[in-house]
Design a protein around this motif. Sequence first.
Motif, PDB file in Angstrom:
ATOM      1  N   TRP A 139      17.290  -5.001 -19.376  1.00 44.94           N
ATOM      2  CA  TRP A 139      18.234  -3.883 -19.283  1.00 44.94           C
ATOM      3  C   TRP A 139      17.554  -2.691 -18.607  1.00 44.94           C
ATOM      4  O   TRP A 139      16.383  -2.413 -18.865  1.00 44.94           O
ATOM      5  N   ILE A 140      18.327  -1.978 -17.773  1.00 41.00           N
ATOM      6  CA  ILE A 140      17.810  -0.770 -17.132  1.00 41.00           C
ATOM      7  C   ILE A 140      18.932   0.258 -17.036  1.00 41.00           C
ATOM      8  O   ILE A 140      20.089  -0.078 -16.731  1.00 41.00           O
ATOM      9  N   ASN A 141      18.624   1.507 -17.348  1.00 38.83           N
ATOM     10  CA  ASN A 141      19.618   2.576 -17.319  1.00 38.83           C
ATOM     11  C   ASN A 141      19.987   2.935 -15.886  1.00 38.83           C
ATOM     12  O   ASN A 141      19.127   3.001 -15.003  1.00 38.83           O
ATOM     13  N   LEU A 142      21.290   3.191 -15.666  1.00 38.33           N
ATOM     14  CA  LEU A 142      21.793   3.636 -14.371  1.00 38.33           C
ATOM     15  C   LEU A 142      22.089   5.126 -14.478  1.00 38.33           C
ATOM     16  O   LEU A 142      22.988   5.529 -15.235  1.00 38.33           O
ATOM     17  N   LYS A 143      21.370   5.938 -13.753  1.00 35.16           N
ATOM     18  CA  LYS A 143      21.576   7.388 -13.829  1.00 35.16           C
ATOM     19  C   LYS A 143      22.896   7.756 -13.157  1.00 35.16           C
ATOM     20  O   LYS A 143      23.210   7.293 -12.057  1.00 35.16           O
ATOM     21  N   GLY A 144      23.668   8.626 -13.824  1.00 40.69           N
ATOM     22  CA  GLY A 144      24.930   9.082 -13.258  1.00 40.69           C
ATOM     23  C   GLY A 144      26.012   8.035 -13.275  1.00 40.69           C
ATOM     24  O   GLY A 144      26.970   8.109 -12.499  1.00 40.69           O
ATOM     25  N   TYR A 145      25.909   7.037 -14.163  1.00 36.81           N
ATOM     26  CA  TYR A 145      26.902   5.958 -14.187  1.00 36.81           C
ATOM     27  C   TYR A 145      28.249   6.480 -14.669  1.00 36.81           C
ATOM     28  O   TYR A 145      28.342   7.234 -15.633  1.00 36.81           O
TER      29      TYR A 145
END
Length: 366
Positions: A139-145
């Motif tokens: 899992w990896i966070n998406l900035k501004g999703y």
Amino acid sequence: MVYRTCRHRVYPNQKQEQLFKEYLGHSRFIHNNIIGEIEYNRRIANLFNAPAPYINTNYAESIFNYLREWYPFINDLDINTMQASYKPVLQAYDNFFKRGFGHPKFKKKYQSSQSVKINNISNRIRVKNGKLYWKPLGWINLKGYRPEITGKIKHIRIQLKNSQWFIIIVYDSVLPDPFPKTGKEVGIDLGVKTLATLSDRKAKATLKLNEIEAKIKKTQKELHRKKHGSRHYQETLKTLHKHINKRNNIKREYYHKISKEIVKEYDVIKMENLNLKEMILDHDYSKGLHNVSLGMLKNMIKYKCELYGKKFIEVPRYYASSQYCHICGYKNTNLTIEEREWQCSQCGAILDRDFNATINILNYGK
């Protein structure tokens, strides 16, 4: 249904960043070796006056299988992704032979923009609660999703650009609701001094980025004084990339804003098919053309017209829109690029160069 794209900044941990770099490196290795093998075989064929090998999928596949045997480390990563690495090579040769594009080039390890495409086979890539999951990555966070990905993900692209990591997601989506019809038509002339001149006497000003451009210039000078590859060189390069990214983000946001305003206000938009490659060759105007990025603005207007149900018309590339008087039709063949106003010798009208061009673009084909 249409394919839409969203681009998100990501901050990978050490293990994820290492995986990203491995995929970029392996993809670059396959790309460069396939081009090298193709060029070697073409030179040998030319040397012995033999027919050159036909470059197609089967030929590239055979080279790829040869590379897998001799370089087993290729098999350590996702084989479908590695297999897709030679498809851009085939497209590059197709463009070279059939469309007159430049010769396919080798990829460089330290170029400012690198990317690798990962196909979503068997729905192994998914997005949930602002995070992207892919088995090798986790899992990896998406900035501004923003919660907008409702359709099937076709593929993602991992991109390293100016020292920043991005994930670009291409997915199925329904067409958004079209903008209301206004019944207006407009001709648009793009330029350096005034970014966009409209045929209804409106204009969109060119962005003034003097402060950030000065920082970029200063940092570039500092970079040239550093020893290549040293710690101070890497720190200065990172600062330079930070300034370049800030300039590009400001420009992109401004162009998205004005392109949407134009598409929302007019039902029919006419623009010239600019030959930017030829225009940039003029050294007096090349820096200005690079700074304003006219091609970016035009492409944004074009795809937004298709997306929101408006009509986009391209006027032929070599139509002399600035030389014709829009009142009487007289053509001033002696008009130079420095003249911003000129008087028609037939009807006596005093014409503003950019506004006159927009009227001619609007009236083209009527």
